[in-house]
Motif scaffolding. Structure first.
Motif, PDB file in Angstrom:
ATOM      1  N   GLY A   1      40.700  34.258  50.933  1.00  0.00           N
ATOM      2  CA  GLY A   1      41.822  33.834  50.933  1.00  0.00           C
ATOM      3  C   GLY A   1      42.105  32.488  50.030  1.00  0.00           C
ATOM      4  N   ILE A   2      41.358  32.325  48.927  1.00  0.00           N
ATOM      5  CA  ILE A   2      41.452  31.135  48.167  1.00  0.00           C
ATOM      6  C   ILE A   2      42.707  31.553  47.020  1.00  0.00           C
ATOM      7  CG2 ILE A   2      39.731  31.972  46.370  1.00  0.00           C
ATOM      8  CD1 ILE A   2      38.994  28.804  46.306  1.00  0.00           C
ATOM      9  N   GLN A   3      43.410  30.646  46.775  1.00  0.00           N
ATOM     10  CA  GLN A   3      44.401  30.639  45.694  1.00  0.00           C
ATOM     11  C   GLN A   3      44.140  29.700  44.561  1.00  0.00           C
ATOM     12  OE1 GLN A   3      48.815  30.759  46.930  1.00  0.00           O
ATOM     13  NE2 GLN A   3      47.803  30.197  48.870  1.00  0.00           N
TER      14      GLN A   3
ATOM     15  N   VAL B   1      42.763  35.910  35.508  1.00  0.00           N
ATOM     16  CA  VAL B   1      43.711  36.591  34.833  1.00  0.00           C
ATOM     17  C   VAL B   1      44.305  35.362  33.903  1.00  0.00           C
ATOM     18  CG1 VAL B   1      44.572  38.565  35.825  1.00  0.00           C
ATOM     19  CG2 VAL B   1      45.897  36.416  36.050  1.00  0.00           C
ATOM     20  N   THR B   2      44.771  35.642  32.535  1.00  0.00           N
ATOM     21  CA  THR B   2      45.263  34.466  31.514  1.00  0.00           C
ATOM     22  C   THR B   2      45.996  35.466  30.625  1.00  0.00           C
ATOM     23  OG1 THR B   2      44.889  32.917  29.908  1.00  0.00           O
ATOM     24  CG2 THR B   2      43.166  34.582  30.143  1.00  0.00           C
ATOM     25  N   SER B   3      47.159  34.662  30.273  1.00  0.00           N
ATOM     26  CA  SER B   3      47.860  35.219  28.902  1.00  0.00           C
ATOM     27  C   SER B   3      47.278  35.401  27.769  1.00  0.00           C
ATOM     28  CB  SER B   3      49.237  34.486  28.474  1.00  0.00           C
ATOM     29  OG  SER B   3      48.760  33.437  28.222  1.00  0.00           O
ATOM     30  N   GLY B   4      46.097  34.620  27.499  1.00  0.00           N
ATOM     31  CA  GLY B   4      45.253  34.363  26.348  1.00  0.00           C
ATOM     32  C   GLY B   4      46.023  33.759  25.229  1.00  0.00           C
ATOM     33  N   GLU B   5      46.932  33.182  25.619  1.00  0.00           N
ATOM     34  CA  GLU B   5      47.796  32.200  24.483  1.00  0.00           C
ATOM     35  C   GLU B   5      47.485  30.953  25.021  1.00  0.00           C
ATOM     36  OE1 GLU B   5      48.890  33.057  21.719  1.00  0.00           O
ATOM     37  OE2 GLU B   5      48.546  35.045  21.997  1.00  0.00           O
TER      38      GLU B   5
ATOM     39  N   LYS C   1      45.026  31.905  36.466  1.00  0.00           N
ATOM     40  CA  LYS C   1      45.291  31.951  37.887  1.00  0.00           C
ATOM     41  C   LYS C   1      44.210  33.426  38.641  1.00  0.00           C
ATOM     42  CE  LYS C   1      49.612  34.640  37.521  1.00  0.00           C
ATOM     43  NZ  LYS C   1      50.894  34.712  37.607  1.00  0.00           N
ATOM     44  N   LEU C   2      44.201  33.230  39.735  1.00  0.00           N
ATOM     45  CA  LEU C   2      43.406  34.169  40.369  1.00  0.00           C
ATOM     46  C   LEU C   2      44.510  35.284  41.127  1.00  0.00           C
ATOM     47  CD1 LEU C   2      40.495  35.082  40.893  1.00  0.00           C
ATOM     48  CD2 LEU C   2      40.734  33.714  43.172  1.00  0.00           C
ATOM     49  N   GLU C   3      44.309  36.738  40.510  1.00  0.00           N
ATOM     50  CA  GLU C   3      45.368  37.716  41.289  1.00  0.00           C
ATOM     51  C   GLU C   3      44.266  38.781  41.684  1.00  0.00           C
ATOM     52  OE1 GLU C   3      47.911  39.103  38.357  1.00  0.00           O
ATOM     53  OE2 GLU C   3      49.308  37.149  38.390  1.00  0.00           O
TER      54      GLU C   3
END
Length: 410
Positions: free
Chosen positions: A282-284, A396-400, A389-391
């Protein structure tokens, strides 16, 4: 000239001697690549020795220790490819144990050993105790990971490549704002004063983004549970909790807060962001990283993962920002020093000159922003960092890198 003849007995003895000798040679080569041998720079310029100051066994030393194994893997990999301009890399790792006197003694040994041409620093809690000591010497710190504002960006000889303080704190607040949080709080360790040292900076960043501050709560690593602390945070209406905790404690705190009904998101950076934390039910999670995300999609990051897999380094060791900061530092050293003419012995002066010539280097996206160094001057401040963020259980990251986070005054 013809080889001398030996009796069968002597021939057998010589074969045994030869096997022992070959074994010793092979062992020496492995130790040199992995940092096990003392050694010295070859007078013909065929080796280059780098020291590592790392908290391997001290308090909160798991990720700094893991980063040393990333450096060892880098050394093996670069040596297998012919070394740096034909020179074999040798690492010498000294465990600081998160102890200031131990760190100072290790730094002095490196300073006194002229064959050590540079040092990687991976000792967060004690880097301040040796900052001036190293800056006053001719020994360059060619990267690593750290935050002390009285060292990185303040002293010469310390070539920083990760997000500087105070923006390493500001980026966490920016991540919370990007996630829609409006009331931000912190839960930090009670044992180490450095855990709460950034509270005023965090609050300033909260004010900068127009959010409100819900305060800080301290927790002890030895506490049986964190129910009271989580309820205190919930009573203040916080919808974002920054975890300023050791990697072993952060998941326990997050689990207790979620169990008490907390539905907001958590922020985790550096040592706090681990696979154990991301696996909490349940973690965000929303946060910022001061060194490149090991999970980002780019050729340079993929190469990092490929080398770690080929060198059989545990994912627990390489999936952290201390590890990626170590890798980026090593790759910068490799790229910078590969231009030194073959056969030339690399010295501290050679390293200082080469680093002083680095201009707008990004390492194909492994650095948070282009870096430029000037010999004899402190490294410039690095304000950029990566948001993540955690999805669905995946980071995940945009990498930028994000460069517009609140730039809090030092």
């Amino acid at each position: 000239m013809p080889l001398p003849r030996f009796s069968p007995t002597r021939r057998l003895a010589m074969r045994r001697y030869g096997l022992v000798a070959m074994t010793m040679v092979a062992l020496s080569a492995v130790l040199a690549a992995c940092g096990g041998g003392a050694g010295s720079n070859d007078p013909n310029g065929s080796t280059v020795k780098i020291g590592v100051l790392a908290n391997v066994t001290g308090t909160v030393g798991k990720q700094e220790g893991g980063a040393t194994r990333v450096l060892e893997a880098w050394a093996r990999n670069v040596n297998a490819r012919g070394g740096i301009g034909g020179r074999e890399v040798e690492l010498v790792i000294k465990d600081t144990r998160a102890d200031a006197p131990t760190t100072a003694a290790a730094a002095e040994e490196f300073i006194a050993d002229e064959s050590v041409v540079g040092v990687f620093s991976l000792t967060f809690s004690t880097e301040g105790s040796v900052g001036q000591q190293i800056a006053d010497s001719d020994l360059p710190v060619v990267g690593g990971a750290g935050f002390n504002p009285k060292v990185w960006g303040a002293l010469p000889n310390w070539y920083g490549i990760t997000t500087s303080f105070p923006n390493v704190t500001g980026i966490q607040v920016w991540a919370a704002a990007e996630a829609g949080a409006t009331k931000l709080s912190q839960i930090s360790c009670a044992e180490d004063p450095s855990c709460v040292a950034s509270e005023s900076t965090f609050k300033s960043a909260v004010d900068e983004v127009g959010a409100s501050y819900a305060g800080l709560v301290k927790v002890a690593a030895t506490a049986p549970n964190y129910t009271a602390e989580c309820l205190a945070i919930a009573d203040r209406g916080a919808d974002f909790i920054q975890l300023g905790l050791a990697e072993a404690i952060a998941p326990r705190v997050a689990e207790d807060c979620i169990r008490q009904g907390y539905t907001g998101s958590f922020g985790a950076s550096s040592n706090s962001l681990t696979g154990t934390l991301t696996s909490v039910p349940g973690i965000q999670l929303n946060g910022g990283l001061n060194a490149f995300p090991w999970f980002m999609e780019s050729p340079a990051a993929q190469n990092y993962r490929d080398v770690m897999a080929a060198q059989k380094v545990s994912e627990d060791d390489w999936s952290s920002t201390p590890a990626t900061a170590a890798w980026a530092s090593a790759k910068l050293f490799e790229k910078t020093m590969s231009g030194v003419a073959s056969g030339t012995t690399i010295t501290r002066d050679t390293v200082q000159d080469a680093y002083g010539a680095i201009k707008d280097e990004t390492l194909d996206g492994l650095l948070p922003q282009p870096v430029t160094f000037t010999r004899g001057e402190p490294s410039p401040r690095i304000d950029c960092a990566w948001l993540y963020k955690l999805e669905n259980g995946t980071l995940v990251t945009s990498g930028e890198p994000q460069c517009s986070a609140p730039k809090i005054a030092s």
